[in-house]
Design a protein around this motif. Structure first.
Motif, PDB file in Angstrom:
ATOM      1  N   GLY A  13       0.849  -1.190   0.000  1.00 14.13           N
ATOM      2  CA  GLY A  13       0.000   0.000   0.000  1.00 14.13           C
ATOM      3  C   GLY A  13       0.882   1.236   0.000  1.00 14.13           C
ATOM      4  O   GLY A  13       1.806   1.343   0.802  1.00 14.13           O
ATOM      5  N   VAL A  14       0.619   2.147  -0.907  1.00 15.06           N
ATOM      6  CA  VAL A  14       1.449   3.353  -1.030  1.00 15.06           C
ATOM      7  C   VAL A  14       0.550   4.565  -0.805  1.00 15.06           C
ATOM      8  O   VAL A  14      -0.502   4.689  -1.444  1.00 15.06           O
ATOM      9  CB  VAL A  14       2.104   3.432  -2.432  1.00 15.06           C
ATOM     10  N   THR A  15       0.947   5.458   0.108  1.00 15.88           N
ATOM     11  CA  THR A  15       0.118   6.628   0.392  1.00 15.88           C
ATOM     12  C   THR A  15       0.917   7.912   0.125  1.00 15.88           C
ATOM     13  O   THR A  15       2.111   7.855  -0.179  1.00 15.88           O
ATOM     14  CB  THR A  15      -0.443   6.589   1.835  1.00 15.88           C
ATOM     15  N   GLY A  16       0.227   9.053   0.264  1.00  9.66           N
ATOM     16  CA  GLY A  16       0.757  10.316  -0.246  1.00  9.66           C
ATOM     17  C   GLY A  16       1.811  11.015   0.573  1.00  9.66           C
ATOM     18  O   GLY A  16       1.582  12.080   1.155  1.00  9.66           O
ATOM     19  N   SER A  17       2.991  10.442   0.595  1.00 12.27           N
ATOM     20  CA  SER A  17       4.154  11.085   1.221  1.00 12.27           C
ATOM     21  C   SER A  17       5.219  11.199   0.143  1.00 12.27           C
ATOM     22  O   SER A  17       5.239  10.395  -0.795  1.00 12.27           O
ATOM     23  CB  SER A  17       4.642  10.205   2.377  1.00 12.27           C
ATOM     24  N   ILE A  18       6.124  12.159   0.311  1.00 11.76           N
ATOM     25  CA  ILE A  18       7.214  12.299  -0.661  1.00 11.76           C
ATOM     26  C   ILE A  18       8.003  10.988  -0.774  1.00 11.76           C
ATOM     27  O   ILE A  18       8.541  10.663  -1.828  1.00 11.76           O
ATOM     28  CB  ILE A  18       8.134  13.498  -0.283  1.00 11.76           C
ATOM     29  N   ALA A  19       8.005  10.199   0.310  1.00  9.35           N
ATOM     30  CA  ALA A  19       8.741   8.923   0.293  1.00  9.35           C
ATOM     31  C   ALA A  19       8.070   7.886  -0.623  1.00  9.35           C
ATOM     32  O   ALA A  19       8.607   6.785  -0.796  1.00  9.35           O
ATOM     33  CB  ALA A  19       8.865   8.364   1.706  1.00  9.35           C
ATOM     34  N   ALA A  20       6.928   8.248  -1.240  1.00  4.97           N
ATOM     35  CA  ALA A  20       6.236   7.287  -2.118  1.00  4.97           C
ATOM     36  C   ALA A  20       7.159   6.793  -3.231  1.00  4.97           C
ATOM     37  O   ALA A  20       7.053   5.643  -3.665  1.00  4.97           O
ATOM     38  CB  ALA A  20       4.974   7.923  -2.701  1.00  4.97           C
ATOM     39  N   TYR A  21       8.086   7.657  -3.660  1.00  4.49           N
ATOM     40  CA  TYR A  21       8.968   7.216  -4.758  1.00  4.49           C
ATOM     41  C   TYR A  21       9.841   6.040  -4.312  1.00  4.49           C
ATOM     42  O   TYR A  21      10.227   5.200  -5.116  1.00  4.49           O
ATOM     43  CB  TYR A  21       9.813   8.393  -5.282  1.00  4.49           C
TER      44      TYR A  21
END
Ligand code: CTP
Length: 420
Positions: A13-21
Protein backbone atom coordinates in the motif's frame (compact mmCIF):
# COMPACT_ATOMS: atom_id res chain seq x y z
CA UNK A 1 15.81 -15.20 -4.37
CA UNK A 2 14.80 -15.19 -0.72
CA UNK A 3 13.07 -18.40 0.29
CA UNK A 4 10.46 -16.92 2.65
CA UNK A 5 9.35 -14.49 -0.07
CA UNK A 6 9.03 -17.05 -2.85
CA UNK A 7 5.44 -18.09 -3.54
CA UNK A 8 4.18 -15.27 -1.29
CA UNK A 9 1.83 -12.48 -2.34
CA UNK A 10 2.75 -9.19 -0.75
CA UNK A 11 0.27 -6.37 -0.96
CA UNK A 12 2.07 -3.03 -0.99
CA UNK A 13 0.00 0.00 0.00
CA UNK A 14 1.45 3.35 -1.03
CA UNK A 15 0.12 6.63 0.39
CA UNK A 16 0.76 10.32 -0.25
CA UNK A 17 4.15 11.09 1.22
CA UNK A 18 7.21 12.30 -0.66
CA UNK A 19 8.74 8.92 0.29
CA UNK A 20 6.24 7.29 -2.12
CA UNK A 21 8.97 7.22 -4.76
CA UNK A 22 10.98 4.86 -2.51
CA UNK A 23 8.09 2.38 -2.62
CA UNK A 24 9.07 1.71 -6.25
CA UNK A 25 12.42 0.35 -5.05
CA UNK A 26 10.61 -1.72 -2.43
CA UNK A 27 8.28 -3.18 -5.06
CA UNK A 28 11.25 -3.97 -7.25
CA UNK A 29 13.31 -5.54 -4.42
CA UNK A 30 10.43 -7.72 -3.27
CA UNK A 31 9.64 -8.81 -6.84
CA UNK A 32 13.28 -9.66 -7.57
CA UNK A 33 13.48 -11.60 -4.29
CA UNK A 34 10.69 -13.88 -5.59
CA UNK A 35 7.45 -12.39 -4.20
CA UNK A 36 4.30 -11.57 -6.17
CA UNK A 37 3.68 -7.91 -5.41
CA UNK A 38 0.21 -6.37 -5.70
CA UNK A 39 0.18 -2.59 -5.35
CA UNK A 40 -2.66 -0.46 -4.10
CA UNK A 41 -2.31 3.34 -3.97
CA UNK A 42 -4.18 6.37 -2.68
CA UNK A 43 -4.97 9.19 -5.10
CA UNK A 44 -2.44 11.38 -3.25
CA UNK A 45 0.28 8.77 -3.75
CA UNK A 46 -0.30 8.88 -7.51
CA UNK A 47 0.59 12.57 -7.42
CA UNK A 48 4.07 11.63 -6.22
CA UNK A 49 4.60 8.53 -8.40
CA UNK A 50 2.57 6.98 -11.22
CA UNK A 51 0.76 3.66 -11.07
CA UNK A 52 2.50 2.77 -14.32
CA UNK A 53 5.85 2.67 -12.52
CA UNK A 54 4.55 -0.04 -10.19
CA UNK A 55 2.82 -1.91 -13.03
CA UNK A 56 6.08 -1.98 -14.97
CA UNK A 57 8.08 -3.17 -11.94
CA UNK A 58 5.64 -5.85 -10.74
CA UNK A 59 4.02 -6.80 -14.06
CA UNK A 60 0.71 -6.71 -12.23
CA UNK A 61 -2.43 -4.58 -12.10
CA UNK A 62 -2.23 -1.62 -9.68
CA UNK A 63 -5.38 -0.40 -7.90
CA UNK A 64 -5.73 3.34 -7.26
CA UNK A 65 -9.46 3.57 -6.62
CA UNK A 66 -11.88 1.83 -4.22
CA UNK A 67 -14.25 1.37 -7.16
CA UNK A 68 -11.62 -0.18 -9.47
CA UNK A 69 -12.44 -3.55 -11.04
CA UNK A 70 -9.99 -6.20 -12.21
CA UNK A 71 -10.26 -7.28 -15.88
CA UNK A 72 -12.45 -10.22 -14.72
CA UNK A 73 -14.85 -7.74 -12.98
CA UNK A 74 -13.80 -8.64 -9.43
CA UNK A 75 -13.53 -5.65 -7.08
CA UNK A 76 -9.78 -4.99 -7.17
CA UNK A 77 -9.11 -4.07 -3.55
CA UNK A 78 -11.25 -6.96 -2.25
CA UNK A 79 -9.51 -9.54 -4.46
CA UNK A 80 -6.13 -8.14 -3.47
CA UNK A 81 -7.07 -8.08 0.23
CA UNK A 82 -8.05 -11.75 0.11
CA UNK A 83 -5.05 -13.11 -1.77
CA UNK A 84 -2.39 -11.25 0.26
CA UNK A 85 -0.06 -13.15 2.59
CA UNK A 86 1.03 -9.83 4.11
CA UNK A 87 -0.05 -6.21 3.75
CA UNK A 88 2.86 -3.74 3.80
CA UNK A 89 1.96 -0.05 3.85
CA UNK A 90 5.03 2.03 2.96
CA UNK A 91 5.03 4.95 3.22
CA UNK A 92 2.07 5.42 5.57
CA UNK A 93 1.02 9.01 6.21
CA UNK A 94 -0.32 10.33 9.53
CA UNK A 95 -3.75 10.60 7.87
CA UNK A 96 -3.66 6.96 6.80
CA UNK A 97 -2.68 5.82 10.33
CA UNK A 98 -5.65 7.77 11.70
CA UNK A 99 -8.00 6.15 9.17
CA UNK A 100 -6.72 2.65 9.96
CA UNK A 101 -7.03 3.22 13.70
CA UNK A 102 -10.67 4.29 13.28
CA UNK A 103 -11.68 1.84 10.56
CA UNK A 104 -12.31 4.39 7.81
CA UNK A 105 -12.27 3.02 4.29
CA UNK A 106 -12.66 5.81 1.74
CA UNK A 107 -9.55 5.12 -0.35
CA UNK A 108 -8.09 2.00 -1.93
CA UNK A 109 -5.43 1.49 0.78
CA UNK A 110 -7.60 1.91 3.88
CA UNK A 111 -10.46 -0.08 2.31
CA UNK A 112 -8.07 -2.95 1.56
CA UNK A 113 -6.64 -2.79 5.09
CA UNK A 114 -10.13 -3.15 6.56
CA UNK A 115 -10.96 -6.17 4.45
CA UNK A 116 -7.73 -8.15 4.63
CA UNK A 117 -6.87 -10.53 7.47
CA UNK A 118 -3.23 -10.73 6.40
CA UNK A 119 -0.60 -9.50 8.89
CA UNK A 120 -0.07 -5.76 8.62
CA UNK A 121 3.37 -4.12 8.48
CA UNK A 122 3.36 -0.32 8.47
CA UNK A 123 6.30 1.98 7.69
CA UNK A 124 5.21 5.55 8.52
CA UNK A 125 6.76 8.68 6.96
CA UNK A 126 5.82 12.23 7.93
CA UNK A 127 7.09 15.45 9.49
CA UNK A 128 8.47 15.12 13.03
CA UNK A 129 5.66 17.17 14.56
CA UNK A 130 3.02 14.92 13.00
CA UNK A 131 4.82 11.74 14.10
CA UNK A 132 5.32 12.93 17.66
CA UNK A 133 1.78 14.30 18.05
CA UNK A 134 -0.16 12.41 20.75
CA UNK A 135 -2.95 11.73 18.25
CA UNK A 136 -0.57 9.90 15.89
CA UNK A 137 1.12 8.06 18.75
CA UNK A 138 -2.29 6.97 20.06
CA UNK A 139 -3.25 5.73 16.60
CA UNK A 140 0.03 3.80 16.34
CA UNK A 141 -0.57 2.28 19.79
CA UNK A 142 -4.09 1.21 18.72
CA UNK A 143 -2.73 -0.46 15.57
CA UNK A 144 0.07 -2.20 17.49
CA UNK A 145 -2.46 -3.46 20.04
CA UNK A 146 -4.40 -4.97 17.11
CA UNK A 147 -1.27 -6.78 15.92
CA UNK A 148 0.21 -4.40 13.35
CA UNK A 149 4.00 -4.29 13.17
CA UNK A 150 5.44 -0.79 12.86
CA UNK A 151 8.79 -0.13 11.19
CA UNK A 152 9.64 3.07 13.06
CA UNK A 153 10.62 6.05 10.95
CA UNK A 154 14.26 7.09 11.03
CA UNK A 155 15.96 10.41 11.60
CA UNK A 156 17.06 12.50 8.62
CA UNK A 157 16.11 15.15 6.09
CA UNK A 158 12.32 15.56 5.74
CA UNK A 159 10.14 16.99 2.96
CA UNK A 160 10.14 20.41 4.68
CA UNK A 161 13.92 20.54 4.50
CA UNK A 162 14.16 20.20 8.28
CA UNK A 163 15.93 17.25 9.86
CA UNK A 164 14.26 15.06 12.45
CA UNK A 165 12.40 11.79 13.06
CA UNK A 166 9.84 10.96 10.43
CA UNK A 167 11.88 9.73 7.49
CA UNK A 168 10.74 6.43 5.98
CA UNK A 169 12.78 3.60 7.58
CA UNK A 170 15.67 2.11 5.69
CA UNK A 171 14.25 -0.07 2.88
CA UNK A 172 16.38 -3.05 3.93
CA UNK A 173 14.91 -2.80 7.43
CA UNK A 174 11.41 -2.78 5.93
CA UNK A 175 12.16 -5.87 3.81
CA UNK A 176 13.73 -7.57 6.87
CA UNK A 177 10.56 -6.91 8.86
CA UNK A 178 8.39 -8.33 6.07
CA UNK A 179 10.56 -11.46 5.97
CA UNK A 180 10.48 -11.87 9.76
CA UNK A 181 6.69 -11.47 9.96
CA UNK A 182 6.10 -13.90 7.08
CA UNK A 183 8.36 -16.45 8.77
CA UNK A 184 6.94 -16.14 12.29
CA UNK A 185 5.39 -19.60 12.24
CA UNK A 186 8.23 -21.19 10.26
CA UNK A 187 9.87 -24.55 10.89
CA UNK A 188 12.33 -23.02 13.38
CA UNK A 189 9.70 -21.21 15.49
CA UNK A 190 10.35 -21.73 19.22
CA UNK A 191 14.01 -22.52 18.45
CA UNK A 192 17.07 -20.51 19.41
CA UNK A 193 19.95 -20.50 16.96
CA UNK A 194 23.35 -18.97 17.70
CA UNK A 195 25.35 -17.96 14.62
CA UNK A 196 28.89 -16.57 14.47
CA UNK A 197 30.10 -14.57 11.48
CA UNK A 198 33.03 -12.63 10.08
CA UNK A 199 36.71 -12.73 10.86
CA UNK A 200 38.14 -11.91 14.26
CA UNK A 201 40.73 -9.15 14.64
CA UNK A 202 43.59 -9.49 17.08
CA UNK A 203 45.09 -6.14 18.13
CA UNK A 204 48.82 -5.49 17.66
CA UNK A 205 48.65 -1.95 18.99
CA UNK A 206 45.87 0.65 19.37
CA UNK A 207 45.55 1.10 15.58
CA UNK A 208 46.62 -2.20 14.00
CA UNK A 209 45.12 -5.67 13.97
CA UNK A 210 45.92 -9.15 12.73
CA UNK A 211 42.90 -10.02 10.58
CA UNK A 212 41.64 -12.29 7.80
CA UNK A 213 39.63 -11.84 4.61
CA UNK A 214 36.28 -13.18 5.84
CA UNK A 215 33.43 -10.80 4.92
CA UNK A 216 30.80 -12.22 7.27
CA UNK A 217 28.29 -12.69 4.41
CA UNK A 218 27.77 -16.40 5.07
CA UNK A 219 27.04 -15.97 8.78
CA UNK A 220 24.77 -12.99 8.16
CA UNK A 221 22.83 -14.99 5.54
CA UNK A 222 22.45 -17.82 8.07
CA UNK A 223 21.20 -15.43 10.76
CA UNK A 224 18.68 -13.78 8.42
CA UNK A 225 17.57 -17.16 7.06
CA UNK A 226 17.01 -18.58 10.57
CA UNK A 227 15.02 -15.48 11.54
CA UNK A 228 12.91 -15.93 8.39
CA UNK A 229 12.00 -19.42 9.62
CA UNK A 230 10.81 -18.14 12.99
CA UNK A 231 13.93 -18.76 15.09
CA UNK A 232 15.19 -16.54 17.87
CA UNK A 233 18.65 -15.68 16.58
CA UNK A 234 21.78 -14.46 18.33
CA UNK A 235 24.34 -13.27 15.78
CA UNK A 236 27.86 -12.96 17.20
CA UNK A 237 30.08 -11.16 14.72
CA UNK A 238 33.74 -10.32 14.42
CA UNK A 239 34.92 -7.62 12.06
CA UNK A 240 32.39 -6.91 9.33
CA UNK A 241 30.98 -3.90 7.58
CA UNK A 242 27.64 -5.59 6.86
CA UNK A 243 24.30 -4.17 7.94
CA UNK A 244 22.93 -5.95 11.01
CA UNK A 245 19.76 -7.82 9.98
CA UNK A 246 16.68 -6.55 11.77
CA UNK A 247 15.04 -8.99 14.13
CA UNK A 248 18.17 -10.73 15.41
CA UNK A 249 20.06 -10.15 18.65
CA UNK A 250 23.46 -8.80 17.67
CA UNK A 251 26.64 -9.20 19.71
CA UNK A 252 29.91 -7.63 18.52
CA UNK A 253 32.88 -9.84 19.35
CA UNK A 254 35.96 -8.46 17.62
CA UNK A 255 38.56 -10.86 19.06
CA UNK A 256 38.62 -14.65 19.35
CA UNK A 257 38.50 -14.47 23.13
CA UNK A 258 35.52 -12.12 23.10
CA UNK A 259 33.80 -14.42 20.61
CA UNK A 260 34.48 -17.44 22.83
CA UNK A 261 32.90 -15.69 25.84
CA UNK A 262 29.92 -14.56 23.77
CA UNK A 263 29.35 -18.07 22.34
CA UNK A 264 29.60 -19.79 25.71
CA UNK A 265 27.22 -17.21 27.15
CA UNK A 266 24.67 -17.64 24.37
CA UNK A 267 24.45 -21.41 23.91
CA UNK A 268 22.98 -22.23 27.33
CA UNK A 269 19.38 -22.27 26.07
CA UNK A 270 20.15 -22.68 22.34
CA UNK A 271 19.08 -25.49 20.01
CA UNK A 272 21.89 -25.02 17.50
CA UNK A 273 25.26 -23.30 17.19
CA UNK A 274 26.48 -22.48 13.67
CA UNK A 275 30.12 -21.34 13.68
CA UNK A 276 30.59 -19.56 10.37
CA UNK A 277 33.16 -17.13 11.79
CA UNK A 278 36.76 -17.24 10.67
CA UNK A 279 38.35 -17.26 14.10
CA UNK A 280 42.02 -16.30 14.30
CA UNK A 281 43.97 -19.29 15.60
CA UNK A 282 46.73 -17.02 16.92
CA UNK A 283 46.98 -13.58 18.47
CA UNK A 284 49.96 -11.36 19.22
CA UNK A 285 51.59 -12.39 22.50
CA UNK A 286 51.65 -8.72 23.51
CA UNK A 287 49.49 -5.81 22.44
CA UNK A 288 51.56 -2.63 22.44
CA UNK A 289 49.98 0.13 24.49
CA UNK A 290 51.17 2.79 22.08
CA UNK A 291 51.39 2.73 18.29
CA UNK A 292 54.41 0.68 17.17
CA UNK A 293 56.90 3.06 15.50
CA UNK A 294 59.13 2.09 12.60
CA UNK A 295 62.15 4.21 13.62
CA UNK A 296 65.42 2.34 14.10
CA UNK A 297 63.87 -0.95 12.92
CA UNK A 298 64.34 -2.66 9.57
CA UNK A 299 62.58 -5.84 10.71
CA UNK A 300 59.84 -6.56 13.16
CA UNK A 301 59.18 -10.03 14.52
CA UNK A 302 55.78 -10.73 15.99
CA UNK A 303 55.35 -13.42 18.58
CA UNK A 304 51.96 -15.12 18.39
CA UNK A 305 50.20 -17.33 20.89
CA UNK A 306 47.30 -19.75 20.37
CA UNK A 307 43.75 -18.54 20.70
CA UNK A 308 41.07 -20.76 22.24
CA UNK A 309 39.42 -23.14 19.78
CA UNK A 310 35.80 -22.22 20.40
CA UNK A 311 34.20 -25.30 18.84
CA UNK A 312 36.58 -27.61 20.63
CA UNK A 313 35.79 -25.91 23.93
CA UNK A 314 32.04 -26.19 23.28
CA UNK A 315 32.47 -29.90 22.50
CA UNK A 316 34.50 -30.46 25.68
CA UNK A 317 31.78 -28.88 27.85
CA UNK A 318 28.87 -30.84 26.37
CA UNK A 319 27.98 -34.53 26.41
CA UNK A 320 29.06 -36.52 23.31
CA UNK A 321 27.37 -35.40 20.09
CA UNK A 322 24.82 -38.26 20.03
CA UNK A 323 23.55 -37.39 23.53
CA UNK A 324 23.44 -33.62 23.52
CA UNK A 325 20.53 -31.27 22.96
CA UNK A 326 22.63 -28.69 21.06
CA UNK A 327 23.33 -29.20 17.37
CA UNK A 328 26.82 -27.97 16.48
CA UNK A 329 27.75 -26.97 12.96
CA UNK A 330 31.14 -25.83 11.76
CA UNK A 331 32.75 -24.60 8.58
CA UNK A 332 36.01 -25.80 7.08
CA UNK A 333 37.69 -23.21 4.94
CA UNK A 334 40.54 -24.89 3.14
CA UNK A 335 42.98 -24.08 0.35
CA UNK A 336 43.83 -27.78 -0.28
CA UNK A 337 42.60 -31.34 0.50
CA UNK A 338 39.21 -29.85 1.29
CA UNK A 339 37.21 -32.95 2.13
CA UNK A 340 39.96 -34.78 4.05
CA UNK A 341 40.59 -31.72 6.26
CA UNK A 342 36.87 -31.13 6.70
CA UNK A 343 36.22 -34.73 7.80
CA UNK A 344 39.09 -34.52 10.30
CA UNK A 345 37.65 -31.28 11.76
CA UNK A 346 34.14 -32.76 11.92
CA UNK A 347 35.50 -35.54 14.10
CA UNK A 348 37.99 -33.54 16.17
CA UNK A 349 35.45 -30.84 17.02
CA UNK A 350 32.53 -33.22 17.69
CA UNK A 351 30.30 -31.63 15.04
CA UNK A 352 26.94 -32.75 13.67
CA UNK A 353 27.62 -31.13 10.29
CA UNK A 354 30.52 -29.38 8.62
CA UNK A 355 30.31 -27.12 5.58
CA UNK A 356 33.47 -27.59 3.55
CA UNK A 357 34.28 -24.72 1.25
CA UNK A 358 37.33 -23.78 -0.77
CA UNK A 359 39.08 -20.53 0.11
CA UNK A 360 40.16 -17.87 -0.68
CA UNK A 361 37.69 -17.70 -3.60
CA UNK A 362 34.61 -17.84 -1.37
CA UNK A 363 35.80 -15.01 0.94
CA UNK A 364 33.77 -11.91 0.13
CA UNK A 365 31.99 -13.63 -2.79
CA UNK A 366 28.19 -13.86 -3.05
CA UNK A 367 28.32 -17.35 -4.55
CA UNK A 368 29.95 -20.32 -2.94
CA UNK A 369 30.56 -23.99 -3.76
CA UNK A 370 30.36 -26.28 -0.75
CA UNK A 371 30.07 -29.86 0.41
CA UNK A 372 28.01 -30.68 3.47
CA UNK A 373 29.41 -33.56 5.51
CA UNK A 374 27.46 -35.09 8.37
CA UNK A 375 28.60 -37.06 11.41
CA UNK A 376 27.05 -40.26 10.04
CA UNK A 377 29.24 -40.04 6.92
CA UNK A 378 26.74 -38.58 4.43
CA UNK A 379 28.06 -36.04 1.93
CA UNK A 380 26.09 -33.57 -0.15
CA UNK A 381 28.04 -31.77 -2.83
CA UNK A 382 26.49 -28.47 -3.85
CA UNK A 383 27.41 -26.70 -7.06
CA UNK A 384 28.12 -22.96 -6.67
CA UNK A 385 25.07 -21.25 -5.22
CA UNK A 386 24.28 -17.90 -3.57
CA UNK A 387 25.21 -17.74 0.11
CA UNK A 388 21.52 -17.21 0.99
CA UNK A 389 20.67 -20.54 -0.65
CA UNK A 390 23.60 -22.34 0.98
CA UNK A 391 22.36 -20.93 4.30
CA UNK A 392 18.92 -22.45 3.61
CA UNK A 393 20.48 -25.88 2.95
CA UNK A 394 22.30 -25.72 6.29
CA UNK A 395 19.10 -24.60 8.01
CA UNK A 396 17.17 -27.45 6.31
CA UNK A 397 19.59 -29.81 8.05
CA UNK A 398 19.14 -28.01 11.39
CA UNK A 399 15.37 -28.06 11.05
CA UNK A 400 15.17 -31.75 10.10
CA UNK A 401 17.56 -32.76 12.90
CA UNK A 402 15.71 -30.74 15.54
CA UNK A 403 12.36 -32.14 14.39
CA UNK A 404 13.78 -35.67 14.72
CA UNK A 405 15.12 -34.88 18.22
CA UNK A 406 11.66 -33.68 19.31
CA UNK A 407 10.03 -36.76 17.80
CA UNK A 408 12.45 -39.04 19.68
CA UNK A 409 11.92 -37.14 22.92
CA UNK A 410 8.14 -37.35 22.54
CA UNK A 411 8.15 -41.05 21.82
CA UNK A 412 10.47 -41.64 24.82
CA UNK A 413 8.08 -39.66 27.02
CA UNK A 414 5.11 -41.56 25.64
CA UNK A 415 6.87 -44.86 26.44
CA UNK A 416 7.82 -43.65 29.94
CA UNK A 417 4.25 -42.62 30.71
CA UNK A 418 2.83 -45.74 29.13
CA UNK A 419 0.76 -43.80 26.64
CA UNK A 420 0.80 -43.72 22.83
N1 CTP B 1 36.96 -22.35 14.90
C1 CTP B 1 36.78 -22.13 16.25
N2 CTP B 1 37.79 -21.61 16.99
C2 CTP B 1 38.98 -21.36 16.43
C3 CTP B 1 39.20 -21.61 15.06
C4 CTP B 1 38.14 -22.11 14.32
O1 CTP B 1 35.68 -22.38 16.77
N3 CTP B 1 39.98 -20.86 17.16
C5 CTP B 1 35.83 -22.90 14.13
C6 CTP B 1 35.46 -22.10 12.89
O2 CTP B 1 34.45 -21.14 13.18
C7 CTP B 1 34.96 -23.15 11.94
C8 CTP B 1 35.78 -24.39 12.33
O3 CTP B 1 36.26 -24.14 13.64
O4 CTP B 1 33.60 -23.44 12.11
C9 CTP B 1 36.93 -24.67 11.44
O5 CTP B 1 37.72 -23.51 11.31
P1 CTP B 1 39.02 -23.46 10.41
O6 CTP B 1 39.67 -22.13 10.57
O7 CTP B 1 38.75 -23.97 9.04
O8 CTP B 1 39.86 -24.57 11.09
P2 CTP B 1 40.86 -24.60 12.28
O9 CTP B 1 40.28 -25.51 13.30
O10 CTP B 1 41.23 -23.23 12.73
O11 CTP B 1 42.09 -25.35 11.64
P3 CTP B 1 43.23 -24.81 10.63
O12 CTP B 1 43.23 -23.32 10.74
O13 CTP B 1 44.47 -25.45 11.17
O14 CTP B 1 42.83 -25.30 9.29
Amino acid sequence: MIRVLQTKTILLGVTGSIAAYKAATLASQLTQAGARVDVVMTREATQFIGALTFEALTHRYVATDVMALLPDSQIAHVAMAHRADLFLIAPATAHLLAKLAHGLADDAVSATALDTRAPLVIAPAMETGMWEHPATQANVATLVARGAVIVEPGIGQLASGASGRGRLADLDDIVDTVRAVLGRAGDLAQRKIVVTAGGTQEPLDPVRVLANRSSGKMGFALAAGARDRGARVTLIAGATSLRVPRGVEFVAAPTAREMRDAVLGAIGDADALVMAAAVADFRPAHTAEQKIKKEHAERLTLELVRNPDILQEVASRLPPADRRALLVIGFAAETQDLLAHARAKLKAKGLDLIVANPVPQSFGADIEAATLLTRDGAAMELSPLPKEELAEKVLDFVSAKLARHSLNENSTMARDTGSG
